[in-house]
Design a protein around this motif. Structure first.
Motif, mmCIF file in Angstrom:
data_model
loop_
_atom_site.group_PDB
_atom_site.id
_atom_site.type_symbol
_atom_site.label_atom_id
_atom_site.label_comp_id
_atom_site.label_asym_id
_atom_site.label_seq_id
_atom_site.Cartn_x
_atom_site.Cartn_y
_atom_site.Cartn_z
ATOM 1 N N GLY A 419 -19.866 58.069 -100.985
ATOM 2 C CA GLY A 419 -19.175 59.295 -101.358
ATOM 3 C C GLY A 419 -20.043 60.537 -101.361
ATOM 4 N N CYS A 420 -21.320 60.391 -101.639
ATOM 5 C CA CYS A 420 -22.236 61.539 -101.773
ATOM 6 C C CYS A 420 -23.228 61.523 -100.616
ATOM 7 C CB CYS A 420 -22.966 61.500 -103.113
ATOM 8 S SG CYS A 420 -21.881 61.308 -104.546
ATOM 9 N N LYS A 425 -32.187 63.266 -103.149
ATOM 10 C CA LYS A 425 -33.155 62.660 -104.059
ATOM 11 C C LYS A 425 -32.484 61.523 -104.825
ATOM 12 C CE LYS A 425 -35.886 65.292 -106.494
ATOM 13 N NZ LYS A 425 -36.387 66.224 -107.550
ATOM 14 N N LEU A 426 -33.122 60.360 -104.816
ATOM 15 C CA LEU A 426 -32.632 59.201 -105.556
ATOM 16 C C LEU A 426 -33.802 58.557 -106.286
ATOM 17 C CD1 LEU A 426 -30.418 57.169 -106.312
ATOM 18 C CD2 LEU A 426 -30.955 55.910 -104.212
ATOM 19 N N GLU A 444 -27.816 53.702 -94.774
ATOM 20 C CA GLU A 444 -26.772 53.819 -93.744
ATOM 21 C C GLU A 444 -25.954 55.093 -93.871
ATOM 22 O OE1 GLU A 444 -24.564 50.269 -94.325
ATOM 23 O OE2 GLU A 444 -25.966 48.981 -93.197
ATOM 24 N N ASN A 445 -25.849 55.654 -95.072
ATOM 25 C CA ASN A 445 -24.932 56.779 -95.289
ATOM 26 C C ASN A 445 -25.605 58.102 -95.630
ATOM 27 O OD1 ASN A 445 -22.009 55.460 -95.413
ATOM 28 N ND2 ASN A 445 -23.374 54.076 -96.514
ATOM 29 N N CYS A 446 -26.731 58.077 -96.312
ATOM 30 C CA CYS A 446 -27.355 59.308 -96.818
ATOM 31 C C CYS A 446 -28.479 59.745 -95.882
ATOM 32 C CB CYS A 446 -27.878 59.099 -98.237
ATOM 33 S SG CYS A 446 -26.609 58.550 -99.400
ATOM 34 N N SER A 529 -35.339 60.341 -93.213
ATOM 35 C CA SER A 529 -36.679 60.860 -92.953
ATOM 36 C C SER A 529 -37.290 61.273 -94.288
ATOM 37 C CB SER A 529 -36.624 62.047 -91.983
ATOM 38 O OG SER A 529 -37.933 62.521 -91.706
ATOM 39 N N LEU A 530 -37.941 60.324 -94.945
ATOM 40 C CA LEU A 530 -38.463 60.553 -96.292
ATOM 41 C C LEU A 530 -39.713 61.434 -96.267
ATOM 42 C CD1 LEU A 530 -38.172 57.032 -97.965
ATOM 43 C CD2 LEU A 530 -36.566 58.933 -98.083
ATOM 44 N N HIS A 531 -39.849 62.239 -97.337
ATOM 45 C CA HIS A 531 -41.084 62.961 -97.616
ATOM 46 C C HIS A 531 -41.837 62.323 -98.770
ATOM 47 C CE1 HIS A 531 -39.369 66.952 -95.751
ATOM 48 N NE2 HIS A 531 -39.375 65.923 -94.915
#
Length: 663
Positions: A419-420, A425-426, A444-446, A529-531
């Motif tokens: 949904g989001c 940030k998680l 897969e979604n974010c 693509s994480l920082h």
């Protein structure tokens, strides 16, 4: 045309100055000043802020800086900050002219360190504060953080010279009523005032300040001032009609004083309170009179109930930021009132409010469609259905923080992921029901996710804690067996009690253990693509997961893989190849990482600035030395003392920190 100056011969001073003002980072500005003498002069003219620490004689440093930077508007003095260069380096410098200002500053530095009264010479005094007032004629902001030697005399002298001052921070200063009264009398343009931990102040000083410059005051912070009572707040309510921000932490303030502020300061936009003696009556007044309120933070309230939040929801329609911390008597009804009445809410934090549960969060999901950040800390009554509603209704959610929420599992995270999709940030910590399924859904979604933290999300940790508790309490074991078994459990997750010839009836364990492993990080590496990435304590993550991150996240700048027992050199090599922008690395308690992997990584990651690597048996003094020589930008290394050779210590002693001292 080689060697032709295309800048200095064409661009006027005004344009170069404007360019310098848009260069934010200090190292970049310092580099500009080294181009030529003209740029050095212009860069000094463009500086508007200086920061001074406790070392190297602040009084002398003020005089030196005032001759170099004439357009300073903000002076920040913090006695918790130390000098950036080691004293030994300063002493080795050769100065051709003993009478130069640099030489005088150098001698002042040595005297401040080697003198008999080091504390007195390394603190900003009244004389230094007078120099600030006399040297920086354009000064608008002054911060004096824990400047213990500044007195009322110095503050009065400063106030008389800097009448255009707009911001004053006196956190931790031992000034009294006379100095504060002088500020109120002279600084008629003052807008921001911070009086946190000013233990010498009483109502007399604050009342005089409010009557003097209360007309312009917009922000006020008071904390741990035991002699400031309701009398001061009544003066604030009477004189500070333009007040927009109030931060109050006191055990002395009661309803009487705060009611005066609520009624008199109707323009309040920011309100942060930690006052154990304020009740519903005072907070209900906020909902009636402070209709412009945008941020409300309530900490450790034990005398107010849902009636307060009902009043806030009914009156404060512009509320955007709500923090509720350790408010034990609030329930779902109070949070529901705010959610229904404040549809513009964008940030919500619920911390340790044990009576707030699933129904309250469902209301947030239904009515707060603009929510962008949600933090749930130590909320044991919040279950999967709550986040399902958040996922359905809060499409603009960008940040989610979960700490010790035992009822939140994979289904909740899947609902958020589907949904989001704008999630950036998680952060999840010690949520033992969250496993691969939920994090795979995030990957897969974010696609916009750049900051992921999964700390100690491993249900096997619950089993270990349960086993340890059972061993200690069991009456079937003698004391020696208890101690040996307990130590063994604490030291290694992969325990085998049969090897100890101990036959126990183990406590019950969860029917299905949940954990985050390589599969989760493979999905993240393929979809995001994480920082920033923190997976400390996720014991089922190994080389495969980190390799997927290294190959899929070239922008990675921060990585914490501490306490990963299955992580080895292959992952370090892949990180070196795939993440050249890596700046901060934490690999403590990683038993399989050796000098080989570390050396390869530091040879490729030239931007590395900090590395924590304690309790890594495969990393030796050779690896530490290689890091020091290979990383020109390294600023901090945390390692065991015995792994630092004498040569490495001489070369980089100022940036090496030790976890423990010699035994």
């Amino acid at each position: 045309m080689r060697r032709f100056d295309r800048i200095n011969a064409v661009l006027p001073d005004e344009l170069i100055l404007e360019i310098f003002r848009h260069v934010d980072l200090k190292p970049n500005r310092d580099a500009c000043s080294l181009v030529c003498k003209r740029w050095l002069s212009l860069e000094r003219l463009s500086r508007d802020t200086i920061r001074i620490g406790a070392s190297a004689s602040p009084d002398n440093l003020v005089k030196l800086l005032s001759s170099c930077f004439v357009n300073i508007r903000y002076v920040f003095v913090d006695e918790r900050l130390s000098i950036s260069l080691p004293v030994q380096y300063t002493r080795r410098r050769r100065v051709s002219d003993p009478s130069s200002s640099t030489s005088r500053f150098r001698r002042g530095s040595e005297d401040s360190v080697s003198g008999d009264d080091g504390l007195g010479t390394s603190c900003l005094s009244d004389s230094g504060l007078a120099s600030v007032a006399g040297s920086f004629v354009k000064l608008e902001k002054l911060s004096l953080i824990w400047c213990s030697s500044v007195t009322d005399v110095g503050l009065r002298s400063f106030a008389e010279k800097c009448k255009s001052l707009k911001s004053l921070d006196l956190q931790g200063c031992y000034v009294g009523d006379e100095g504060l009264a002088a500020v109120g009398e002279c600084c008629n343009s003052l807008e921001d005032l911070n009086l946190r931990f000013c233990e010498g102040l009483t109502d007399t000083g604050l009342v005089k300040l409010a009557s003097g410059c209360g007309r312009t005051l917009k922000s006020l912070g008071v904390a741990a001032c035991a002699k400031i009572t309701d009398i001061s707040l009544e003066a604030v309510g009477s004189h500070c009609r333009s007040l927009e921000s109030l931060s109050l932490d006191s055990e002395i303030i009661h309803n009487k004083g705060f009611l005066a502020v609520a009624k008199g300061c109707s323009l309040l936009k920011v309100l942060k309170l930690q006052c154990v003696n304020i009740t519903d009556e005072a907070l209900q007044a906020v909902g009636v009179f402070c209709l412009s309120l945008e941020l409300l933070a309530l900490y450790s309230f034990q005398k107010f109930t849902d009636r307060s939040l009902y009043a806030i929801g009914k009156g404060c329609k512009k509320l955007k930021n709500l923090t509720l911390s350790d408010c034990y008597f609030l329930s779902n009804k109070g949070l529901d009132s705010v959610a229904v009445g404040c549809p513009e809410l964008m940030h919500i934090e619920v911390n340790g409010c044990h009576n707030i549960g699933t129904d309250g969060l469902k209301s947030i999901g239904k009515f707060c469609a603009r929510l962008s950040e949600l933090a749930l800390l130590y909320c044991q009554r919040i279950e999967t259905d709550a986040l399902s509603e958040i996922g359905k209704g809060c499409k603009f959610l960008q940040a989610l923080h979960l700490v010790d929420c035992s009822g939140i599992g994979d289904d909740s995270i899947c609902s958020i992921a589907r949904g989001c999709k704008n999630l950036r940030k998680l952060h999840i910590r010690r949520c033992y029901e969250v496993g691969n399924k939920g994090i795979i859904a995030v990957g897969e979604n974010c696609k916009s996710l750049t900051d992921l933290s999964l700390r100690f999300c491993d249900s096997s940790g619950v089993c270990i804690q349960s086993l340890e508790y059972w061993i200690i309490c069991s009456s079937n074991l003698d004391s020696a067996t208890k101690n040996v078994t307990q130590i063994f459990v604490q030291c290694d997750l992969h325990y085998n009690l049969q090897d100890m010839n101990v036959h126990l009836c183990l406590p019950p364990t969860p029917s299905a253990l949940m954990w985050i492993g390589d599969e989760a990080l493979i999905s993240i590496g393929q979809g995001c693509s994480l920082h920033h990435l923190n997976v400390s304590g996720c014991h089922h993550i190994g080389d495969a997961g980190i390799i997927a991150i290294a190959r899929g996240c070239p922008q990675l700048s921060y990585l914490d893989v501490s306490v990963l027992q299955n992580l080895g050199d292959n992952a370090m090599m892949e990180l070196g190849e795939g993440c050249p922008l890596l700046k901060d690395l934490v690999i403590s308690h990683c038993r399989q990482i050796t000098d080989v992997g570390l050396n390869y990584l530091v040879g490729k990651c030239k931007l590395l600035e900090s590395c924590h690597m304690v309790y890594c048996p495969g990393i030796t003094a050779s690896g530490v030395a290689t890091m020091v020589t290979s990383c020109s930008r390294i600023k901090k290394i945390l390692v065991e003392k015995w792994k630092v050779s004498a040569r490495t210590k001489r070369r980089a002693g100022s940036i090496i920190n030790y976890l423990c001292v010699e035994l």
